[in-house]
Design a protein around this motif. Structure first.
Motif, PDB file in Angstrom:
ATOM      1  N   VAL A 150       0.848  -1.191   0.000  1.00  0.00           N
ATOM      2  CA  VAL A 150       0.000   0.000   0.000  1.00  0.00           C
ATOM      3  C   VAL A 150       0.884   1.242   0.000  1.00  0.00           C
ATOM      4  N   PRO A 151       0.384   2.362  -0.531  1.00  0.00           N
ATOM      5  CA  PRO A 151       1.220   3.576  -0.602  1.00  0.00           C
ATOM      6  C   PRO A 151       1.206   4.403   0.670  1.00  0.00           C
ATOM      7  N   HIS A 152       0.534   3.919   1.702  1.00  0.00           N
ATOM      8  CA  HIS A 152       0.309   4.742   2.880  1.00  0.00           C
ATOM      9  C   HIS A 152       1.405   4.597   3.930  1.00  0.00           C
ATOM     10  N   ILE A 153       1.750   5.725   4.553  1.00  0.00           N
ATOM     11  CA  ILE A 153       2.384   5.719   5.870  1.00  0.00           C
ATOM     12  C   ILE A 153       1.247   5.985   6.839  1.00  0.00           C
ATOM     13  N   ALA A 154       1.073   5.115   7.819  1.00  0.00           N
ATOM     14  CA  ALA A 154      -0.141   5.179   8.617  1.00  0.00           C
ATOM     15  C   ALA A 154       0.106   4.739  10.051  1.00  0.00           C
ATOM     16  N   VAL A 155      -0.824   5.124  10.914  1.00  0.00           N
ATOM     17  CA  VAL A 155      -0.897   4.570  12.254  1.00  0.00           C
ATOM     18  C   VAL A 155      -2.161   3.722  12.309  1.00  0.00           C
ATOM     19  N   LEU A 156      -2.043   2.534  12.898  1.00  0.00           N
ATOM     20  CA  LEU A 156      -3.174   1.630  13.008  1.00  0.00           C
ATOM     21  C   LEU A 156      -3.729   1.697  14.423  1.00  0.00           C
ATOM     22  N   ALA A 157      -5.057   1.813  14.525  1.00  0.00           N
ATOM     23  CA  ALA A 157      -5.716   1.916  15.823  1.00  0.00           C
ATOM     24  C   ALA A 157      -6.934   0.998  15.843  1.00  0.00           C
ATOM     25  N   LYS A 158      -7.365   0.643  17.036  1.00  0.00           N
ATOM     26  CA  LYS A 158      -8.504  -0.250  17.197  1.00  0.00           C
ATOM     27  C   LYS A 158      -9.821   0.489  16.983  1.00  0.00           C
ATOM     28  N   THR A 159     -10.758  -0.144  16.279  1.00  0.00           N
ATOM     29  CA  THR A 159     -12.136   0.329  16.204  1.00  0.00           C
ATOM     30  C   THR A 159     -12.997  -0.610  17.040  1.00  0.00           C
ATOM     31  N   PRO A 162     -12.392   7.682   2.553  1.00  0.00           N
ATOM     32  CA  PRO A 162     -11.343   6.777   2.082  1.00  0.00           C
ATOM     33  C   PRO A 162      -9.973   7.425   1.939  1.00  0.00           C
ATOM     34  N   ALA A 163      -9.913   8.761   1.915  1.00  0.00           N
ATOM     35  CA  ALA A 163      -8.612   9.428   1.844  1.00  0.00           C
ATOM     36  C   ALA A 163      -7.897   9.388   3.193  1.00  0.00           C
ATOM     37  N   THR A 164      -8.657   9.186   4.270  1.00  0.00           N
ATOM     38  CA  THR A 164      -8.080   9.166   5.618  1.00  0.00           C
ATOM     39  C   THR A 164      -7.968   7.759   6.178  1.00  0.00           C
ATOM     40  N   PHE A 165      -8.996   6.931   5.957  1.00  0.00           N
ATOM     41  CA  PHE A 165      -9.055   5.611   6.589  1.00  0.00           C
ATOM     42  C   PHE A 165      -8.978   4.495   5.546  1.00  0.00           C
ATOM     43  N   TYR A 166      -8.342   3.388   5.923  1.00  0.00           N
ATOM     44  CA  TYR A 166      -8.334   2.201   5.072  1.00  0.00           C
ATOM     45  C   TYR A 166      -8.246   0.960   5.945  1.00  0.00           C
ATOM     46  N   LYS A 167      -8.615  -0.173   5.360  1.00  0.00           N
ATOM     47  CA  LYS A 167      -8.562  -1.450   6.067  1.00  0.00           C
ATOM     48  C   LYS A 167      -7.198  -2.077   5.829  1.00  0.00           C
ATOM     49  N   PRO A 168      -6.350  -2.154   6.853  1.00  0.00           N
ATOM     50  CA  PRO A 168      -4.994  -2.683   6.658  1.00  0.00           C
ATOM     51  C   PRO A 168      -4.990  -4.208   6.540  1.00  0.00           C
ATOM     52  N   ALA A 169      -4.028  -4.708   5.788  1.00  0.00           N
ATOM     53  CA  ALA A 169      -3.874  -6.158   5.662  1.00  0.00           C
ATOM     54  C   ALA A 169      -3.629  -6.761   7.034  1.00  0.00           C
ATOM     55  N   TYR A 170      -4.182  -7.965   7.250  1.00  0.00           N
ATOM     56  CA  TYR A 170      -4.015  -8.731   8.493  1.00  0.00           C
ATOM     57  C   TYR A 170      -4.708  -8.040   9.667  1.00  0.00           C
ATOM     58  N   TYR A 171      -4.301  -6.833  10.019  1.00  0.00           N
ATOM     59  CA  TYR A 171      -4.879  -6.153  11.174  1.00  0.00           C
ATOM     60  C   TYR A 171      -6.347  -5.805  10.943  1.00  0.00           C
ATOM     61  N   VAL A 184      -8.079  -0.053  12.152  1.00  0.00           N
ATOM     62  CA  VAL A 184      -8.190   0.857  11.023  1.00  0.00           C
ATOM     63  C   VAL A 184      -6.852   1.544  10.794  1.00  0.00           C
ATOM     64  N   GLY A 185      -6.512   1.766   9.524  1.00  0.00           N
ATOM     65  CA  GLY A 185      -5.335   2.536   9.171  1.00  0.00           C
ATOM     66  C   GLY A 185      -5.705   3.998   8.982  1.00  0.00           C
ATOM     67  N   ILE A 186      -4.953   4.881   9.611  1.00  0.00           N
ATOM     68  CA  ILE A 186      -5.171   6.326   9.480  1.00  0.00           C
ATOM     69  C   ILE A 186      -3.996   6.884   8.681  1.00  0.00           C
ATOM     70  N   VAL A 187      -4.257   7.347   7.478  1.00  0.00           N
ATOM     71  CA  VAL A 187      -3.206   7.755   6.552  1.00  0.00           C
ATOM     72  C   VAL A 187      -2.541   9.036   7.030  1.00  0.00           C
ATOM     73  N   LEU A 188      -1.215   9.023   7.093  1.00  0.00           N
ATOM     74  CA  LEU A 188      -0.457  10.169   7.583  1.00  0.00           C
ATOM     75  C   LEU A 188       0.265  10.932   6.474  1.00  0.00           C
ATOM     76  N   ARG A 219      -0.186  12.657   3.834  1.00  0.00           N
ATOM     77  CA  ARG A 219      -1.098  13.484   3.039  1.00  0.00           C
ATOM     78  C   ARG A 219      -1.014  14.913   3.552  1.00  0.00           C
ATOM     79  N   ALA A 220      -1.452  15.839   2.738  1.00  0.00           N
ATOM     80  CA  ALA A 220      -1.242  17.254   3.060  1.00  0.00           C
ATOM     81  C   ALA A 220      -2.137  17.763   4.175  1.00  0.00           C
ATOM     82  N   ASP A 221      -3.280  17.113   4.377  1.00  0.00           N
ATOM     83  CA  ASP A 221      -4.281  17.687   5.287  1.00  0.00           C
ATOM     84  C   ASP A 221      -4.489  16.838   6.533  1.00  0.00           C
ATOM     85  N   VAL A 222      -3.430  16.274   7.076  1.00  0.00           N
ATOM     86  CA  VAL A 222      -3.568  15.458   8.292  1.00  0.00           C
ATOM     87  C   VAL A 222      -4.104  16.301   9.438  1.00  0.00           C
ATOM     88  N   ASP A 223      -5.138  15.797  10.085  1.00  0.00           N
ATOM     89  CA  ASP A 223      -5.672  16.427  11.286  1.00  0.00           C
ATOM     90  C   ASP A 223      -5.072  15.686  12.482  1.00  0.00           C
TER      91      ASP A 223
END
Length: 324
Positions: free
Chosen positions: A244-253, A267-276, A282-286, A288-292
């Motif tokens: 995947v092209p994302h640098i992300a932090v994974l957190a529990k939902t 979908p620009a912020t969240f994605y379903k990471p492999a395995y986890y 959930v993967g939170i994409v980091l 990107r230009a508009d990270v909150d």
């Protein structure tokens, strides 16, 4: 750097624009991290505007005479936003910005100052350095905050002061140094949101601020858990794993339903990471230009609460769940 989107920068000027020119020509080198989308001035006769027009850069000019500071700032702000700028570089902009304008762009506005800050904020920097008997003057690039020349220093360059130096001779050499420093620091600053090391350290600062946590590794990647051998994981850092092209932090939902809703809604912020993802992470994409980052902080805390014992969770004030 060339694979990342280029930041859009507005440059504010009041004079001839030598620092603006340095920023502009650096932006046209291969692999540049930014492009200049606007040159704006409080002086319609500023030489920098003519240079920008000759180089086909959009310009905006509005004299501040007869205007309140707040009204002039608002007009400049509107022009910057209309141009689509994500960052602002002050380059010899001799109009002090009001607190509201500085706060609006805090973290996104840089300035260059002709001294080694925190030494000699304000004017007459070279004469003050010479009078103090300093061996070096120099230049600093810093973030703009409401306090004058007091924001975080991002980079500096030192310039030796000779025995025969006058403020004018020192100023000429410092100006040359500024032209080297500003494009480099601006490039580094606007591109750090796509740098995995920077993003990891920012995530780590938020995660480790939560009570009873520690940094470790999981399957060779950085992760964060409750301290101790039996402590449970509440966050994982993913640097473009599994194709995947994302640098992300994974957190529990709360589970698959919420995970699916998040990914569908944004979908620009969240994605379903492999395995986890199979376990409701959930993967939170980091990258990107508009990270909150408040949103990232919320998810880290929420994920931490899902594994923290009640006695530990009670020590951390909660956030409003409807925020994100």
């Amino acid at each position: 750097m060339a694979d990342n989107p280029r930041a859009k920068v507005a440059v504010l000027v009041s004079g001839t624009g030598t620092n603006m020119a340095a920023l502009l020509y650096a932006s046209r080198l291969p692999g540049a991290a930014y492009e200049i989308v606007l040159v704006a001035s409080n002086d319609p006769e500023a030489g920098a505007l003519a240079l920008a027009r000759a180089e086909s850069i959009p310009t905006f000019a509005l004299s501040h005479r007869g205007m309140t500071r707040a009204d002039h700032d608002a007009a400049m702000d509107a022009a910057i936003r209309y141009a689509g700028a994500t960052h602002v570089a002050l380059a010899g902009y001799m109009r002090i910005l009001g607190d509201e304008m500085a706060r609006k762009w805090e973290g996104w506005m840089l300035n260059i100052h002709p001294s080694l800050l925190p030494l000699y904020p304000g004017l007459d920097t070279h004469s003050r350095a010479i009078a103090a008997g300093d061996t070096h003057g120099g230049a600093s690039v810093h973030l703009v905050i409401p306090e004058l020349d007091a924001g975080e220093v991002l980079g500096q360059v030192r310039v030796a002061i000779g025995a025969d130096d006058t403020p004018d001779t020192l100023a000429r050499r410092v100006k040359i140094a500024e032209h080297q420093l500003y494009p480099r620091v601006l490039s580094e600053y606007v591109s750090r949101g796509y740098d995995a090391d920077y993003l990891l350290e920012r995530v780590a600062a938020l995660a480790l601020a939560l009570p009873g946590t520690e940094r470790t590794t999981s399957h060779g990647s950085p992760a964060f858990k409750l301290a101790g051998k039996s402590g449970k994981f509440f966050a994982h850092f993913s640097d473009r794993h599994h194709g995947v092209p994302h640098i992300a932090v994974l957190a529990k939902t709360s589970g698959q339903e919420e995970l699916a809703q998040l990914c569908e809604r944004d979908p620009a912020t969240f994605y379903k990471p492999a395995y986890y993802g199979a376990s409701g992470w959930v993967g939170i994409v980091l990258n990107r230009a508009d990270v909150d980052w408040s949103q990232v902080e919320y998810w880290l805390e929420r994920s931490w609460r899902s594994v923290a014992p009640k006695r530990l969770a009670a020590t951390q004030p909660g956030r409003e769940p409807e925020a994100y």
